[in-house]
Design a protein around this motif. Structure first.
Motif: not given
Ligand SMILES: NC(=O)c1ccc[n+]([C@@H]2O[C@H](COP(=O)([O-])OP(=O)(O)OC[C@H]3O[C@@H](n4cnc5c(N)ncnc54)[C@H](OP(=O)(O)O)[C@@H]3O)[C@@H](O)[C@H]2O)c1
Length: 285
Positions: A43, A188, A190, A231, A236
């Motif tokens: 994504d 998670f 964020h 991640t 992770h």
């Molecule tokens: N459409 C939109 O407006 C929008 C907005 C935001 C996000 N998104 C999409 O959603 C995706 C995910 O969102 P996000 O990156 O913002 O937040 P997320 O996935 O909720 O959180 C990422 C965080 O979680 C930690 N993490 C990941 N796996 C883990 C595990 N197994 N155990 C503990 N901690 C863990 C990561 O740290 P580590 O790196 O240390 O694992 C990082 O700090 C984005 O990449 C994007 O594709 C879309």
């Protein structure tokens, strides 16, 4: 891997890898590991400025294009009808592919009804298979539906145990949009410690011998949602897709769904500064 069949008949892998805020070096380092761990759904967005790097990493992986599911999104600067077509072509060129599996309107601002018509044209031209919305509230989804000949296949919104979107799903069901698949960002929170240490989730994780992150992904799957945690940790990355060896009981699902609700981010009615600021997609890495 579990798949969800979208309302247009295409299938989407229910767990993917979100590459928000990843630079070229991080993509080059992590995407091959993701492919190796079994991820086939990625994504991105033109506003993540990493389509070139993602396209390169996916081509270098050697996995046939038809086995991959690639999503991108257009930011509102691309929405005027005459801009949308060229910007879709630019995204395809940057990703080095002749079609996208899914293309979303990233934010609910600007000329989004015109953009929806351009997305439908891209489907007719074979450049995009499925189309959908991201961050659209119900009243703006209704505006899109008024011009749509293709229903959105997905709506990408915040989903996590603190914001389960049950209310939105009920409203959608009442409007004939119950077949729109919800995709969840911030699974998670964020990386919010409060969520990752939420006592109910910790207890359920202990009972299954898995991590809280795995409980959250498993919960999202059983909710019928699509999820793509981000991640930068190889451990992770492996964990987040290793969610097919256990199942949450009805009681555990009910306990997760009883956690008090609050969103991390409330999408404003008018375009916030960060949306207005993004405008030069040629600066891709
Ligand atoms: N459409 C939109 O407006 C929008 C907005 C935001 C996000 N998104 C999409 O959603 C995706 C995910 O969102 P996000 O990156 O913002 O937040 P997320 O996935 O909720 O959180 C990422 C965080 O979680 C930690 N993490 C990941 N796996 C883990 C595990 N197994 N155990 C503990 N901690 C863990 C990561 O740290 P580590 O790196 O240390 O694992 C990082 O700090 C984005 O990449 C994007 O594709 C879309």
């Amino acid at each position: 891997m579990n798949y969800v069949t979208l309302n247009d008949g295409h299938r989407i892998p229910q767990v993917g890898y979100g590459v928000y805020m990843m630079n070229g070096e991080e993509i080059a380092r992590m995407v091959p590991k993701a492919v190796g761990a079994g991820y086939r759904h990625f994504d991105t967005a033109n506003a993540y400025f990493n389509e070139v790097a993602l396209g390169r990493a996916l081509r270098d992986s050697g996995v046939p294009r038809e086995e991959l599911f690639v999503t991108s999104k257009l930011f509102p600067q691309s929405y005027p009808y005459d801009q949308c077509g060229p910007d879709i072509d630019a995204t395809l060129e940057r990703l080095g592919t002749d079609y996208l599996d899914l293309l979303l309107l990233h934010q609910p601002y600007g000329a989004y009804t015109e953009a929806w018509r351009a997305l439908e044209d891209a489907v007719a031209a074979g450049k995009v298979r499925s189309i959908g919305l991201s961050n659209f509230p119900v009243h703006k989804t209704v505006e899109v539906m008024e011009v749509a000949t293709i229903k959105p296949a997905v709506l990408q919104v915040e989903i996590n145990p603190y914001w389960n979107q049950h209310e939105l799903k009920e409203r959608f069901a009442g409007m004939g949009l119950g077949d729109v698949t919800l995709e969840g960002w911030y699974p998670f929170g964020h990386g919010d410690k409060g969520l990752m240490e939420e006592p109910t989730l910790v207890e359920i994780a202990r009972a299954h011998g898995v991590s809280v992150a795995q409980v959250i992904v498993r919960w999202a799957l059983q909710e019928g949602d699509v999820v793509f945690p981000k991640t930068l940790s190889p451990e992770h990355l492996r964990q987040n897709i290793d969610v097919f060896g256990f199942e949450l009981s009805d009681d555990e699902m009910a306990r997760v769904n009883a956690i008090p609700q609050h969103a991390y981010y409330v999408v404003p009615e008018d375009a916030p500064d960060f949306v207005l600021a993004h405008n030069d997609y040629s600066k891709q890495i």
